[in-house]
Write a protein that holds these residues in place. Sequence first.
Motif, PDB file in Angstrom:
ATOM      1  N   THR A  40     -19.600  12.329 -47.525  1.00  0.00           N
ATOM      2  CA  THR A  40     -20.349  11.141 -47.955  1.00  0.00           C
ATOM      3  C   THR A  40     -19.481   9.887 -47.902  1.00  0.00           C
ATOM      4  OG1 THR A  40     -21.705  12.518 -49.402  1.00  0.00           O
ATOM      5  CG2 THR A  40     -21.705  10.155 -49.833  1.00  0.00           C
ATOM      6  N   ALA A  43     -18.926   8.852 -44.301  1.00  0.00           N
ATOM      7  CA  ALA A  43     -20.134   8.246 -43.747  1.00  0.00           C
ATOM      8  C   ALA A  43     -20.285   6.803 -44.217  1.00  0.00           C
ATOM      9  CB  ALA A  43     -21.357   9.077 -44.151  1.00  0.00           C
ATOM     10  N   LEU A  44     -19.966   6.563 -45.489  1.00  0.00           N
ATOM     11  CA  LEU A  44     -20.043   5.194 -46.004  1.00  0.00           C
ATOM     12  C   LEU A  44     -19.048   4.273 -45.301  1.00  0.00           C
ATOM     13  CD1 LEU A  44     -20.449   5.877 -49.846  1.00  0.00           C
ATOM     14  CD2 LEU A  44     -22.150   4.926 -48.286  1.00  0.00           C
ATOM     15  N   THR A  46     -17.711   4.696 -42.274  1.00  0.00           N
ATOM     16  CA  THR A  46     -18.145   4.511 -40.884  1.00  0.00           C
ATOM     17  C   THR A  46     -19.269   3.497 -40.793  1.00  0.00           C
ATOM     18  OG1 THR A  46     -17.520   6.797 -40.368  1.00  0.00           O
ATOM     19  CG2 THR A  46     -19.039   5.684 -38.842  1.00  0.00           C
ATOM     20  N   THR A  47     -20.227   3.583 -41.698  1.00  0.00           N
ATOM     21  CA  THR A  47     -21.338   2.632 -41.693  1.00  0.00           C
ATOM     22  C   THR A  47     -20.850   1.216 -41.961  1.00  0.00           C
ATOM     23  OG1 THR A  47     -22.841   4.364 -42.479  1.00  0.00           O
ATOM     24  CG2 THR A  47     -23.554   2.080 -42.747  1.00  0.00           C
ATOM     25  N   LEU A  48     -19.897   1.087 -42.889  1.00  0.00           N
ATOM     26  CA  LEU A  48     -19.365  -0.229 -43.216  1.00  0.00           C
ATOM     27  C   LEU A  48     -18.635  -0.830 -42.026  1.00  0.00           C
ATOM     28  CD1 LEU A  48     -18.908  -2.356 -45.417  1.00  0.00           C
ATOM     29  CD2 LEU A  48     -16.808  -1.146 -46.051  1.00  0.00           C
ATOM     30  N   ALA A  50     -19.048  -0.060 -38.818  1.00  0.00           N
ATOM     31  CA  ALA A  50     -20.013  -0.353 -37.761  1.00  0.00           C
ATOM     32  C   ALA A  50     -20.789  -1.636 -38.047  1.00  0.00           C
ATOM     33  CB  ALA A  50     -20.979   0.822 -37.603  1.00  0.00           C
ATOM     34  N   THR A  51     -20.969  -1.936 -39.316  1.00  0.00           N
ATOM     35  CA  THR A  51     -21.678  -3.169 -39.678  1.00  0.00           C
ATOM     36  C   THR A  51     -20.782  -4.390 -39.565  1.00  0.00           C
ATOM     37  OG1 THR A  51     -23.063  -1.904 -41.207  1.00  0.00           O
ATOM     38  CG2 THR A  51     -23.005  -4.298 -41.506  1.00  0.00           C
TER      39      THR A  51
END
Length: 290
Positions: A40, A43-44, A46-48, A50-51
Amino acid sequence: MSTSGTASGSTPPAGGSGTTPGAAQRLMANPRFRRAAKFTLAALVTTLIATLIPLIVVWIQSMFNKSDTEPLDVTVSYGYRHNEPACGGEWLFPKRRNPPKPGNNEVISTWAHQANGIDLYETDLILNIQGSNSDAVNIQRIRVTDLKRTPLPNGVIGGTPGCGAKGDVRTFHSFLGEPLPRVLELNPKTLEYAKSDTLSYFVTSDKTEKFLIFAYMQKADFAADQVCTCVLQWKLAIDWTYHGQEGTTVVDDQGAPFQTADGTWSPQKSFLWTGQLTGWATYQEWEKEN
């Protein structure tokens, strides 16, 4: 009377019932829970990332105003006095016994180059320099680059009488025959050269600079010692800074190098343009009439 289990007089551990801390510890120690927590978190992150990365790229591009084009627009015209006719140009026309006929064209540098003429002893250029947008570009230096010697071809000389130069633009001189030729600004009042080739002129899309470049083979006119019996090929490089970045714009003759010839020719192979009615005349014929 016998007893079993926990004695009635014992007390539970501090902080609540005796089962809660033990359950939390067991949960943290559970490998499945730990793997799920790590997944988790990853994933957080990676998302950050990518944003944020696209936002950072857009910000950097906006800061430096990147584009596919250089921040300078440079146009070249030939001959001092803005390429006016009958203004002292001389050209070597290779593999010819007589200069080409200009037809209805004026005998100027533009026509001579189109007729394969090579500048003789000096090349005179006017650089019109403008920024490509409203952000200022700092011109820091103009220098000679890609200088090389090539054999002097046989041919004939054609030229026009001199007329002098206008003094309404910034004037620079360079002496191509020097080991490391520099492009130095000439003071119009003192007629002295700047001690350094460092400049600080700013241009934008609304503010332009016009530089008149005299590129000579040697410092002294009609000097006894020639630089070479050859053709010097060369280009100009304009060094600049823009939004803190350094760059260079190369100026040439529509993709080809500029050319300046040095050598000696007999008077019989040297001609002057005397006008549409009288055409080309040898130097000896011209001197008799003038």
